[in-house]
Motif scaffolding. Structure first.
Motif, PDB file in Angstrom:
ATOM      1  N   ILE A  95       0.866  -1.179   0.000  1.00  0.00           N
ATOM      2  CA  ILE A  95       0.000   0.000   0.000  1.00  0.00           C
ATOM      3  C   ILE A  95       0.902   1.228   0.000  1.00  0.00           C
ATOM      4  N   VAL A  96       0.647   2.165  -0.929  1.00  0.00           N
ATOM      5  CA  VAL A  96       1.364   3.436  -0.971  1.00  0.00           C
ATOM      6  C   VAL A  96       0.321   4.546  -0.954  1.00  0.00           C
ATOM      7  N   ASN A  97       0.271   5.288   0.145  1.00  0.00           N
ATOM      8  CA  ASN A  97      -0.652   6.417   0.250  1.00  0.00           C
ATOM      9  C   ASN A  97      -0.193   7.546  -0.662  1.00  0.00           C
ATOM     10  N   SER A  98      -1.099   8.468  -0.944  1.00  0.00           N
ATOM     11  CA  SER A  98      -0.771   9.602  -1.815  1.00  0.00           C
ATOM     12  C   SER A  98       0.345  10.470  -1.246  1.00  0.00           C
ATOM     13  N   ASP A  99       0.575  10.441   0.076  1.00  0.00           N
ATOM     14  CA  ASP A  99       1.679  11.193   0.682  1.00  0.00           C
ATOM     15  C   ASP A  99       2.965  10.367   0.753  1.00  0.00           C
ATOM     16  N   GLN A 100       2.982   9.227   0.030  1.00  0.00           N
ATOM     17  CA  GLN A 100       4.125   8.325  -0.109  1.00  0.00           C
ATOM     18  C   GLN A 100       4.449   7.519   1.154  1.00  0.00           C
ATOM     19  N   THR A 101       3.558   7.538   2.164  1.00  0.00           N
ATOM     20  CA  THR A 101       3.735   6.622   3.287  1.00  0.00           C
ATOM     21  C   THR A 101       3.352   5.229   2.801  1.00  0.00           C
ATOM     22  N   THR A 102       4.076   4.219   3.262  1.00  0.00           N
ATOM     23  CA  THR A 102       3.895   2.873   2.731  1.00  0.00           C
ATOM     24  C   THR A 102       3.745   1.840   3.835  1.00  0.00           C
ATOM     25  N   GLY A 103       3.165   0.742   3.447  1.00  0.00           N
ATOM     26  CA  GLY A 103       3.072  -0.431   4.303  1.00  0.00           C
ATOM     27  C   GLY A 103       2.976  -1.656   3.419  1.00  0.00           C
ATOM     28  N   PHE A 104       3.468  -2.788   3.898  1.00  0.00           N
ATOM     29  CA  PHE A 104       3.418  -4.012   3.102  1.00  0.00           C
ATOM     30  C   PHE A 104       3.277  -5.226   4.005  1.00  0.00           C
ATOM     31  N   LEU A 105       2.897  -6.323   3.370  1.00  0.00           N
ATOM     32  CA  LEU A 105       2.853  -7.617   4.040  1.00  0.00           C
ATOM     33  C   LEU A 105       3.433  -8.624   3.062  1.00  0.00           C
ATOM     34  N   ALA A 106       4.572  -9.212   3.424  1.00  0.00           N
ATOM     35  CA  ALA A 106       5.270 -10.150   2.542  1.00  0.00           C
ATOM     36  C   ALA A 106       4.511 -11.467   2.438  1.00  0.00           C
ATOM     37  N   ASP A 107       4.605 -12.103   1.285  1.00  0.00           N
ATOM     38  CA  ASP A 107       3.979 -13.416   1.030  1.00  0.00           C
ATOM     39  C   ASP A 107       2.525 -13.466   1.477  1.00  0.00           C
ATOM     40  N   ALA A 108       1.774 -12.430   1.166  1.00  0.00           N
ATOM     41  CA  ALA A 108       0.401 -12.313   1.660  1.00  0.00           C
ATOM     42  C   ALA A 108      -0.648 -12.857   0.706  1.00  0.00           C
ATOM     43  N   PHE A 109      -0.356 -12.874  -0.603  1.00  0.00           N
ATOM     44  CA  PHE A 109      -1.356 -13.290  -1.585  1.00  0.00           C
ATOM     45  C   PHE A 109      -0.744 -14.324  -2.512  1.00  0.00           C
ATOM     46  N   GLN A 110      -1.482 -15.407  -2.716  1.00  0.00           N
ATOM     47  CA  GLN A 110      -1.002 -16.485  -3.576  1.00  0.00           C
ATOM     48  C   GLN A 110      -1.852 -16.551  -4.843  1.00  0.00           C
ATOM     49  N   VAL A 111      -1.171 -16.551  -5.989  1.00  0.00           N
ATOM     50  CA  VAL A 111      -1.846 -16.735  -7.266  1.00  0.00           C
ATOM     51  C   VAL A 111      -1.691 -18.204  -7.630  1.00  0.00           C
ATOM     52  N   ARG A 112      -2.809 -18.851  -7.908  1.00  0.00           N
ATOM     53  CA  ARG A 112      -2.814 -20.274  -8.233  1.00  0.00           C
ATOM     54  C   ARG A 112      -3.255 -20.493  -9.671  1.00  0.00           C
ATOM     55  N   LYS A 113      -2.735 -21.543 -10.258  1.00  0.00           N
ATOM     56  CA  LYS A 113      -3.174 -21.939 -11.588  1.00  0.00           C
ATOM     57  C   LYS A 113      -4.323 -22.906 -11.398  1.00  0.00           C
ATOM     58  N   ARG A 114      -5.420 -22.651 -12.074  1.00  0.00           N
ATOM     59  CA  ARG A 114      -6.594 -23.512 -11.951  1.00  0.00           C
ATOM     60  C   ARG A 114      -6.325 -24.826 -12.681  1.00  0.00           C
ATOM     61  N   GLU A 115      -6.620 -25.911 -12.019  1.00  0.00           N
ATOM     62  CA  GLU A 115      -6.476 -27.230 -12.627  1.00  0.00           C
ATOM     63  C   GLU A 115      -7.633 -27.459 -13.580  1.00  0.00           C
ATOM     64  N   ALA A 116      -7.351 -28.105 -14.695  1.00  0.00           N
ATOM     65  CA  ALA A 116      -8.413 -28.418 -15.658  1.00  0.00           C
ATOM     66  C   ALA A 116      -9.391 -29.390 -15.025  1.00  0.00           C
ATOM     67  N   THR A 117     -10.670 -29.133 -15.229  1.00  0.00           N
ATOM     68  CA  THR A 117     -11.705 -30.021 -14.695  1.00  0.00           C
ATOM     69  C   THR A 117     -12.633 -30.430 -15.824  1.00  0.00           C
ATOM     70  N   ALA A 118     -13.279 -31.535 -15.633  1.00  0.00           N
ATOM     71  CA  ALA A 118     -14.267 -32.007 -16.611  1.00  0.00           C
ATOM     72  C   ALA A 118     -15.471 -31.084 -16.555  1.00  0.00           C
ATOM     73  N   PRO A 119     -16.114 -30.836 -17.679  1.00  0.00           N
ATOM     74  CA  PRO A 119     -17.292 -29.970 -17.656  1.00  0.00           C
ATOM     75  C   PRO A 119     -18.401 -30.577 -16.815  1.00  0.00           C
ATOM     76  N   ASP A 120     -19.152 -29.719 -16.169  1.00  0.00           N
ATOM     77  CA  ASP A 120     -20.266 -30.160 -15.338  1.00  0.00           C
ATOM     78  C   ASP A 120     -21.404 -30.595 -16.255  1.00  0.00           C
ATOM     79  N   GLU A 121     -21.837 -31.813 -16.081  1.00  0.00           N
ATOM     80  CA  GLU A 121     -22.912 -32.346 -16.913  1.00  0.00           C
ATOM     81  C   GLU A 121     -24.245 -32.309 -16.185  1.00  0.00           C
ATOM     82  N   GLY A 122     -24.303 -31.521 -15.133  1.00  0.00           N
ATOM     83  CA  GLY A 122     -25.554 -31.394 -14.395  1.00  0.00           C
ATOM     84  C   GLY A 122     -25.684 -32.459 -13.326  1.00  0.00           C
TER      85      GLY A 122
END
Length: 179
Positions: A95-122
Motif C-alpha cells: 500500500i502506498v498512500n498519496s503522501d508516499q507513506t507505505t506499508g506491506f505484508l510479505a507473502d500475503a497473496f497467492q496466485v494459483r493456476k486452476r487445474e483443468a476439470t471435466a465440464p459439469d454435466e448437471g
C-alpha cells in the motif's frame, strides 16, 4: 528475488524486495492481511485489504501488479480487484498512500493456476426403476447411475407422482373408514 525474475540483493530488516527495490514500511501504514489470500490466474479476484493508516488516493499492488477498482473504506479497509493473468506464486501486498507513506505484508497473496476439470454435466439422478441404471429397458440407451437418455424421470417428477399416489391412497383409506 522478487518473484518476477528480478533480484535486488539482500534487503535490510524491516524491508522487502518489491519490483527490484527494497521497500520498507513508513511506520504510518500497516498491512495486516488480505482476504481472500489467494486467487486463480485466469480470473479477477475481488479482495479486502485490512490494516491501519490507509488514505484516499492510495495505490495498492500485489507484487509489482497494480490492483484495480480501489475503494478506501475508512483508514483500516481497502477493497480492490487483483487482475487476471498473473503468474502463479506468492506475492507481497503493498500500500502506498498519496503522501508516499507505505506499508506491506510479505507473502500475503497467492496466485494459483486452476487445474483443468471435466465440464459439469448437471446433476446425476439415482436409479429409480427398471428404465434406468444397469438394466436399461429396450429402446433406452445409456446405463448406470441414471444416465439413460429416455425413460428416467427427474427427482422432482418422481416426487410429484409419488405425492399424487400418496394422496390417492390417503383418500381411499378415508373412504373406507367413513364407509
Amino acid at each position: 528475488n522478487d518473484g518476477c525474475g528480478v533480484s535486488c540483493g539482500d534487503c535490510p530488516d524491516g524491508k522487502a524486495c518489491q519490483a527490484g527495490q527494497c521497500i520498507g514500511s513508513s511506520g504510518e501504514v500497516e498491512v495486516i492481511g488480505i482476504s481472500p489470500d489467494f486467487g486463480y490466474n485466469d480470473v479477477e479476484t475481488p479482495v479486502s485489504i485490512v490494516g491501519n493508516g490507509f488514505k484516499p488516493g492510495l495505490t495498492a499492488k500485489v507484487g509489482a501488479v497494480s490492483l484495480s477498482s480501489i475503494q478506501v473504506a475508512g483508514d483500516t479497509v481497502v477493497e480492490a480487484v487483483v487482475p487476471k493473468g498473473m503468474e502463479p506464486g506468492s506475492y507481497m501486498v503493498l500500500i502506498v498512500n498519496s503522501d508516499q507513506t507505505t506499508g506491506f505484508l510479505a507473502d500475503a497473496f497467492q496466485v494459483r493456476k486452476r487445474e483443468a476439470t471435466a465440464p459439469d454435466e448437471g446433476p446425476s439422478f439415482p436409479d429409480i426403476g427398471p428404465a434406468c441404471g444397469d438394466g436399461c429397458s429396450e429402446g433406452v440407451t445409456g446405463g448406470g447411475g441414471g444416465s439413460c437418455t429416455a425413460g428416467a424421470k427427474a427427482p422432482r417428477e418422481t416426487s410429484i407422482a409419488f405425492m399424487i399416489l400418496l394422496a390417492g391412497l390417503l383418500f381411499m383409506v378415508r373412504q373406507r373408514r367413513a364407509g
